[in-house]
Write an enzyme that holds these catalytic residues in place. Sequence first.
Site, PDB file in Angstrom:
ATOM      1  N   GLU A  17       0.847  -1.197   0.000  1.00  0.00           N
ATOM      2  CA  GLU A  17       0.000   0.000   0.000  1.00  0.00           C
ATOM      3  C   GLU A  17       0.883   1.247   0.000  1.00  0.00           C
ATOM      4  OE1 GLU A  17      -3.531  -0.035   2.481  1.00  0.00           O
ATOM      5  OE2 GLU A  17      -3.053   2.009   3.121  1.00  0.00           O
ATOM      6  N   THR A  48      -3.763   4.770  -1.834  1.00  0.00           N
ATOM      7  CA  THR A  48      -4.787   5.288  -0.920  1.00  0.00           C
ATOM      8  C   THR A  48      -5.446   6.549  -1.476  1.00  0.00           C
ATOM      9  OG1 THR A  48      -3.251   6.640   0.337  1.00  0.00           O
ATOM     10  CG2 THR A  48      -3.570   4.373   1.102  1.00  0.00           C
ATOM     11  N   TYR A  49      -6.560   6.872  -0.846  1.00  0.00           N
ATOM     12  CA  TYR A  49      -7.393   8.012  -1.227  1.00  0.00           C
ATOM     13  C   TYR A  49      -7.412   8.918   0.002  1.00  0.00           C
ATOM     14  CZ  TYR A  49     -11.627   9.859  -3.636  1.00  0.00           C
ATOM     15  OH  TYR A  49     -12.567  10.603  -4.307  1.00  0.00           O
ATOM     16  N   HIS A  77      -7.875   2.883  -3.774  1.00  0.00           N
ATOM     17  CA  HIS A  77      -8.769   3.026  -2.631  1.00  0.00           C
ATOM     18  C   HIS A  77      -9.797   4.080  -3.012  1.00  0.00           C
ATOM     19  CE1 HIS A  77      -5.860   1.382   0.631  1.00  0.00           C
ATOM     20  NE2 HIS A  77      -5.463   0.974  -0.570  1.00  0.00           N
TER      21      HIS A  77
HETATM   22  P1  FAD Z   1     -17.514   1.251   7.561  1.00  0.00           P
HETATM   23  O1  FAD Z   1     -17.335  -0.185   7.261  1.00  0.00           O
HETATM   24  O2  FAD Z   1     -18.656   1.962   6.939  1.00  0.00           O
HETATM   25  O3  FAD Z   1     -17.618   1.394   9.173  1.00  0.00           O
HETATM   26  C1  FAD Z   1     -17.497   2.668   9.780  1.00  0.00           C
HETATM   27  C2  FAD Z   1     -18.105   2.578  11.190  1.00  0.00           C
HETATM   28  O4  FAD Z   1     -19.527   2.524  11.086  1.00  0.00           O
HETATM   29  C3  FAD Z   1     -17.691   1.337  11.972  1.00  0.00           C
HETATM   30  O5  FAD Z   1     -17.577   1.702  13.319  1.00  0.00           O
HETATM   31  C4  FAD Z   1     -18.855   0.386  11.760  1.00  0.00           C
HETATM   32  O6  FAD Z   1     -18.963  -0.575  12.790  1.00  0.00           O
HETATM   33  C5  FAD Z   1     -20.031   1.358  11.745  1.00  0.00           C
HETATM   34  N1  FAD Z   1     -21.187   0.929  10.945  1.00  0.00           N
HETATM   35  C6  FAD Z   1     -21.178   0.466   9.684  1.00  0.00           C
HETATM   36  N2  FAD Z   1     -22.413   0.229   9.241  1.00  0.00           N
HETATM   37  C7  FAD Z   1     -23.248   0.566  10.261  1.00  0.00           C
HETATM   38  C8  FAD Z   1     -24.654   0.566  10.426  1.00  0.00           C
HETATM   39  N3  FAD Z   1     -25.485   0.161   9.461  1.00  0.00           N
HETATM   40  N4  FAD Z   1     -25.158   0.989  11.609  1.00  0.00           N
HETATM   41  C9  FAD Z   1     -24.341   1.418  12.608  1.00  0.00           C
HETATM   42  N5  FAD Z   1     -22.990   1.437  12.501  1.00  0.00           N
HETATM   43  C10 FAD Z   1     -22.457   1.021  11.346  1.00  0.00           C
HETATM   44  N6  FAD Z   1      -9.214   5.936   4.855  1.00  0.00           N
HETATM   45  C11 FAD Z   1      -9.129   6.858   3.865  1.00  0.00           C
HETATM   46  O7  FAD Z   1      -9.639   7.992   4.022  1.00  0.00           O
HETATM   47  N7  FAD Z   1      -8.479   6.563   2.684  1.00  0.00           N
HETATM   48  C12 FAD Z   1      -7.934   5.349   2.442  1.00  0.00           C
HETATM   49  O8  FAD Z   1      -7.366   5.125   1.376  1.00  0.00           O
HETATM   50  C13 FAD Z   1      -8.024   4.344   3.461  1.00  0.00           C
HETATM   51  N8  FAD Z   1      -7.527   3.095   3.260  1.00  0.00           N
HETATM   52  C14 FAD Z   1      -7.702   2.140   4.231  1.00  0.00           C
HETATM   53  C15 FAD Z   1      -7.265   0.826   3.969  1.00  0.00           C
HETATM   54  C16 FAD Z   1      -7.417  -0.170   4.928  1.00  0.00           C
HETATM   55  C17 FAD Z   1      -6.959  -1.572   4.611  1.00  0.00           C
HETATM   56  C18 FAD Z   1      -8.009   0.138   6.183  1.00  0.00           C
HETATM   57  C19 FAD Z   1      -8.134  -0.906   7.261  1.00  0.00           C
HETATM   58  C20 FAD Z   1      -8.458   1.432   6.445  1.00  0.00           C
HETATM   59  C21 FAD Z   1      -8.325   2.441   5.468  1.00  0.00           C
HETATM   60  N9  FAD Z   1      -8.801   3.744   5.675  1.00  0.00           N
HETATM   61  C22 FAD Z   1      -8.685   4.692   4.676  1.00  0.00           C
HETATM   62  C23 FAD Z   1      -9.424   4.119   6.957  1.00  0.00           C
HETATM   63  C24 FAD Z   1     -10.955   3.983   6.926  1.00  0.00           C
HETATM   64  O9  FAD Z   1     -11.509   4.842   5.958  1.00  0.00           O
HETATM   65  C25 FAD Z   1     -11.472   4.360   8.319  1.00  0.00           C
HETATM   66  O10 FAD Z   1     -11.117   3.391   9.244  1.00  0.00           O
HETATM   67  C26 FAD Z   1     -12.944   4.731   8.401  1.00  0.00           C
HETATM   68  O11 FAD Z   1     -13.153   5.382   9.645  1.00  0.00           O
HETATM   69  C27 FAD Z   1     -13.906   3.545   8.312  1.00  0.00           C
HETATM   70  O12 FAD Z   1     -13.983   3.064   7.047  1.00  0.00           O
HETATM   71  P2  FAD Z   1     -14.733   1.665   6.752  1.00  0.00           P
HETATM   72  O13 FAD Z   1     -14.711   1.457   5.327  1.00  0.00           O
HETATM   73  O14 FAD Z   1     -14.220   0.613   7.638  1.00  0.00           O
HETATM   74  O15 FAD Z   1     -16.221   2.099   7.243  1.00  0.00           O
END
Ligand code: FAD
Length: 286
Positions: A17, A48-49, A77
């Site tokens: 990454e 990444t984004y 991403h």
């Molecule tokens: P989600 O899966 O939507 O979850 C976010 C939160 O909402 C969680 O606490 C989840 O439990 C909760 N949730 C989800 N659905 C519901 C629902 N229906 N009701 C209630 N609660 C719910 N960030 C960036 O900005 N750019 C990147 O390029 C980037 N790359 C990443 C790559 C990896 C491998 C990882 C692990 C993280 C990366 N991140 C990146 C960070 C990520 O964007 C953050 O951790 C963000 O806060 C959560 O994203 P997510 O896709 O896990 O969100």
Amino acid sequence: MKFSDFYKNGRPALSIEIFPPKTEKGVEVLFEELKILKMISPAFVSVTYGAMGSTRDLTKDLALRIHRELKLKTAFHFTCVGSGRIEMKDYVTSLACEGIDLVVALRGDKTADFKPAEDGFQFASELVAYLKTLHPFSMAVAGYPEKHIEAESFSSDLENLKRKVNAGADIVITQLFFDNTIYYSYVEKVRQIGITAQIVPGILPIQSLKQIQRITGLCGVNLPPALLTELESCGEDEAAMREVGVNYAIRQCRDLLQNGVPGIHFYSLNKSQSVLKIVEACRDLL
Ligand code: FAD
């Protein structure tokens, strides 16, 4: 090709990454690092984004350049915070048209006053479902062995992971962690709720104490006390810290590989040397 295909040939797949540098000079330096990283034959490189879409164009341009010039399998991403559907569609389909259809689909970190666009999404699961309607993308989603920092409970976060996989995600890449037992326990719990997708561990070779304290603070990841003490004992010597980071990651990766992980996703921080040393030290397990 789907993400899951990378993990099918019986050998652990390595992925890298990177983040888009802000200057042209930075991109040139990164390209030199990537040319070195090509030596480990990564299954894919992911770009990444930036938070709230701050690197929108930089991510796209960089992903395209890596794909065209370095001929490496490239994933981009993409986060749904801050974008409406038309904007999302234009962005992802323009990359799909260029042959890049591996997406790390995320919600993204939001600012305190964040409100989703009127026709936008609140969660990554919705983004995954939407992208599936646009193109046969293969998608990776984020998994949190230590729970996502905002999640109400570990089990609600696991249920969210299930929603993302059910919406069409192909694999899960984990948040960084420094204690393998946490990863093993996470995989067990993920399997117990019926998720069969590969859970690829994300490993970050530490570059400096200040940086890792900032990162772990932001994402709620535990830095084991013994590792912290070792890093503190380096004083201001960043080369010594990198050495501690590499040695720690070598021990982590050897243990993970001995326990049959599908692959390792390196949070490279755009640096090749630590990743190369780790891979070299794990050569007999790859
Ligand atoms: P989600 O899966 O939507 O979850 C976010 C939160 O909402 C969680 O606490 C989840 O439990 C909760 N949730 C989800 N659905 C519901 C629902 N229906 N009701 C209630 N609660 C719910 N960030 C960036 O900005 N750019 C990147 O390029 C980037 N790359 C990443 C790559 C990896 C491998 C990882 C692990 C993280 C990366 N991140 C990146 C960070 C990520 O964007 C953050 O951790 C963000 O806060 C959560 O994203 P997510 O896709 O896990 O969100």
